[in-house]
Design a protein around this motif. Structure first.
Motif, mmCIF file in Angstrom:
data_model
loop_
_atom_site.group_PDB
_atom_site.id
_atom_site.type_symbol
_atom_site.label_atom_id
_atom_site.label_comp_id
_atom_site.label_asym_id
_atom_site.label_seq_id
_atom_site.Cartn_x
_atom_site.Cartn_y
_atom_site.Cartn_z
ATOM 1 N N ARG A 248 14.264 34.721 58.459
ATOM 2 C CA ARG A 248 13.690 34.245 56.996
ATOM 3 C C ARG A 248 12.847 35.402 56.969
ATOM 4 O O ARG A 248 12.507 35.960 55.569
ATOM 5 C CB ARG A 248 13.616 33.041 56.613
ATOM 6 C CG ARG A 248 13.358 32.742 55.450
ATOM 7 C CD ARG A 248 13.087 31.885 55.571
ATOM 8 N NE ARG A 248 13.507 30.655 53.698
ATOM 9 C CZ ARG A 248 12.409 30.937 53.450
ATOM 10 N NH1 ARG A 248 11.831 32.034 52.860
ATOM 11 N NH2 ARG A 248 12.458 30.569 52.391
ATOM 12 N N VAL A 265 24.243 34.575 57.998
ATOM 13 C CA VAL A 265 23.265 32.922 57.048
ATOM 14 C C VAL A 265 23.687 31.842 58.013
ATOM 15 O O VAL A 265 24.301 30.935 58.012
ATOM 16 C CB VAL A 265 24.138 32.897 55.671
ATOM 17 C CG1 VAL A 265 23.147 31.829 55.131
ATOM 18 C CG2 VAL A 265 24.013 34.373 54.809
ATOM 19 N N TRP A 267 22.661 28.597 58.754
ATOM 20 C CA TRP A 267 21.239 28.441 58.148
ATOM 21 C C TRP A 267 20.916 26.938 59.275
ATOM 22 O O TRP A 267 20.460 26.413 58.814
ATOM 23 C CB TRP A 267 22.101 27.626 57.340
ATOM 24 C CG TRP A 267 23.713 26.816 57.878
ATOM 25 C CD1 TRP A 267 24.581 27.260 57.434
ATOM 26 C CD2 TRP A 267 23.864 25.248 57.837
ATOM 27 N NE1 TRP A 267 26.021 26.333 57.398
ATOM 28 C CE2 TRP A 267 25.084 25.254 57.801
ATOM 29 C CE3 TRP A 267 22.990 24.739 57.973
ATOM 30 C CZ2 TRP A 267 25.718 23.559 58.702
ATOM 31 C CZ3 TRP A 267 23.891 23.279 58.807
ATOM 32 C CH2 TRP A 267 24.997 23.385 58.956
ATOM 33 N N MET A 272 16.272 29.080 58.053
ATOM 34 C CA MET A 272 17.194 29.370 57.057
ATOM 35 C C MET A 272 18.072 28.510 56.689
ATOM 36 O O MET A 272 19.568 28.731 56.242
ATOM 37 C CB MET A 272 18.606 30.440 58.616
ATOM 38 C CG MET A 272 18.040 31.825 58.492
ATOM 39 S SD MET A 272 17.352 32.623 58.112
ATOM 40 C CE MET A 272 19.052 33.265 57.863
ATOM 41 N N ASP A 273 17.407 27.929 56.103
ATOM 42 C CA ASP A 273 18.772 26.597 55.503
ATOM 43 C C ASP A 273 18.590 26.800 53.977
ATOM 44 O O ASP A 273 17.496 27.857 53.138
ATOM 45 C CB ASP A 273 16.702 25.282 55.182
ATOM 46 C CG ASP A 273 16.374 25.432 54.129
ATOM 47 O OD1 ASP A 273 15.552 25.524 53.477
ATOM 48 O OD2 ASP A 273 14.805 26.506 54.925
ATOM 49 N N ARG A 274 19.827 26.851 53.558
ATOM 50 C CA ARG A 274 20.654 27.369 52.675
ATOM 51 C C ARG A 274 19.908 27.223 51.301
ATOM 52 O O ARG A 274 19.713 28.620 50.414
ATOM 53 C CB ARG A 274 21.638 26.357 52.240
ATOM 54 C CG ARG A 274 22.954 26.981 53.423
ATOM 55 C CD ARG A 274 23.639 26.173 54.129
ATOM 56 N NE ARG A 274 23.861 24.902 54.172
ATOM 57 C CZ ARG A 274 24.379 24.135 54.933
ATOM 58 N NH1 ARG A 274 25.277 23.819 54.657
ATOM 59 N NH2 ARG A 274 23.983 22.698 54.862
ATOM 60 N N GLY A 290 27.785 31.408 55.757
ATOM 61 C CA GLY A 290 27.564 30.831 55.686
ATOM 62 C C GLY A 290 28.197 29.324 56.815
ATOM 63 O O GLY A 290 27.710 28.065 56.648
ATOM 64 N N ASN A 312 27.836 24.733 51.598
ATOM 65 C CA ASN A 312 28.012 26.335 50.635
ATOM 66 C C ASN A 312 28.235 26.191 49.373
ATOM 67 O O ASN A 312 27.410 27.815 48.560
ATOM 68 C CB ASN A 312 28.370 26.940 51.792
ATOM 69 C CG ASN A 312 27.952 26.684 52.886
ATOM 70 O OD1 ASN A 312 27.114 26.363 53.050
ATOM 71 N ND2 ASN A 312 29.111 27.721 54.069
#
Length: 352
Positions: A248, A265, A267, A272-274, A290, A312
């Motif tokens: 990030r 991604v 996460w 790296m939270d969506r 994702g 997602n």
């Protein structure tokens, strides 16, 4: 169920142009072993049948044919030698010989090592690779040189070099990026206007943080990556950037050099939270991936897979800026039922 009104290529291009697709595109990455299990489970006799059955919008990959010096068994054109290493359910080819490991100066490398050249390749085969497949997006060209550098020097030495031998890093990366640049340019020349995206990648992240300092990334990688990105954009090609792990803190820099698509991604990694990624970068990036394959696809239930895909789509797919795909290659340990659930859920809930 709504009716499809777009081809896979049109669907990808709509998302990349921030226009409304009929539904979100879906991509497919898997190891050979996972792919074989899935095809057997679905009774598919070809990849094309598999993609159609699961509504996968898989891009066509193009590239030249190698016609250079004869290669030794299990050895690539860089002189790196590989050995198959078995793991639970599959095999990976791991580099076991590093041809530049013995050298301590740039001068030694210059005297003793022959760098590959694009003249070792036949680019005239590329137009035939997309013939009859005009409905699909095309991936061609790009770069991931530090991965090659780690094989040339050995992974541990490659990291040491960033501090103790920066001149070797600079010299080798220039050689590797120069090859990638010319290779990409020749691909574009063979099929002008037909490449959808190029893969400009570097793995920078681990589970909890970057593997290198931001200063090292900014010195060794970003300027050379920007040259590749500028080449793509000048040709009307989008840039697909693969970068594993907790990255990030370097994403603003990557946006600054012009990446268009961010993959994979992951996460579950730190930072790296969506929701945060979509909030802070969703107007600048298309997200690809994702769907977690460290836990969810490999060990989760079908219901957990469905719920994750729906989440997602809700988070990353808001306003259409998302391509549904796994977070890297699906591994052989992943039950076929989970893989099918991912794509069936994406197809059911991905309509725009």
């Amino acid at each position: 169920m709504p009716k499809e009104t777009m081809t896979p290529k049109e669907r990808w291009e709509a998302v990349l142009k921030r226009q409304k697709p009929d539904r979100l595109p879906m991509d497919y990455w898997a190891t050979a072993e996972a792919n074989e299990k899935l095809m057997k489970y679905l009774n598919c006799s070809s990849q094309e049948e598999l993609y159609k059955k699961l509504h996968i919008d898989k891009p066509i990959g193009v590239g030249p044919a190698y016609i250079g010096p004869k290669l030794e068994k299990d050895t690539d054109m860089y002189g790196c030698r590989y050995r198959n290493i078995e793991y639970n359910g599959g095999v990976y080819a791991e580099c076991v010989y590093h041809p530049l490991a013995q050298y301590e100066t740039v001068e030694e490398i210059e005297r003793n090592y022959v760098w590959p050249t694009v003249d070792w390749f036949d680019y005239s085969v590329i137009p035939s690779q997309i013939k009859g497949k005009e409905e699909y997006p095309v991936q061609g060209g790009g770069s991931e040189p530090f991965l090659i550098y780690k094989n040339l020097r050995g992974q541990e030495q490659a990291f040491i070099d960033l501090i103790l031998h920066p001149d070797i890093v600079e010299y080798c990366l220039d050689k590797l990026f120069d090859f990638c640049y010319e290779n990409t340019l020749r691909i574009y020349e063979q099929i002008p206007g037909k490449v959808t995206f190029s893969y400009v990648a570097e793995d920078m992240g681990a589970e909890t943080d970057l593997m290198y300092s931001p200063d090292q990334i900014r010195r060794f990688l970003l300027p050379r990556m920007k040259r590749m990105i500028d080449l793509a954009h000048e040709a009307g090609v989008y840039v697909f950037h693969h970068n594993d792990g907790a990255i990030r803190k370097i994403i603003p820099d990557l946006i600054g050099i012009g990446i268009d698509i961010l993959n994979p991604v992951q996460w579950r990694c730190n930072g790296m939270d969506r929701e945060g990624l979509k909030r802070d970068f969703g107007d600048k990036l298309i997200f690809h991936g994702g769907v977690d394959n460290q836990y969810t696809l490999a060990f989760g239930s079908v219901e957990e897979v469905k719920n994750e895909v729906i989440e997602n789509i809700r988070i990353l797919g808001a306003d259409g800026g998302y391509i549904i795909a796994p977070c890297h290659n699906i591994q052989s340990i992943s039950p076929p039922e989970n893989i099918v659930a991912m794509y069936e859920t994406g197809y059911e809930y991905g309509w725009m």
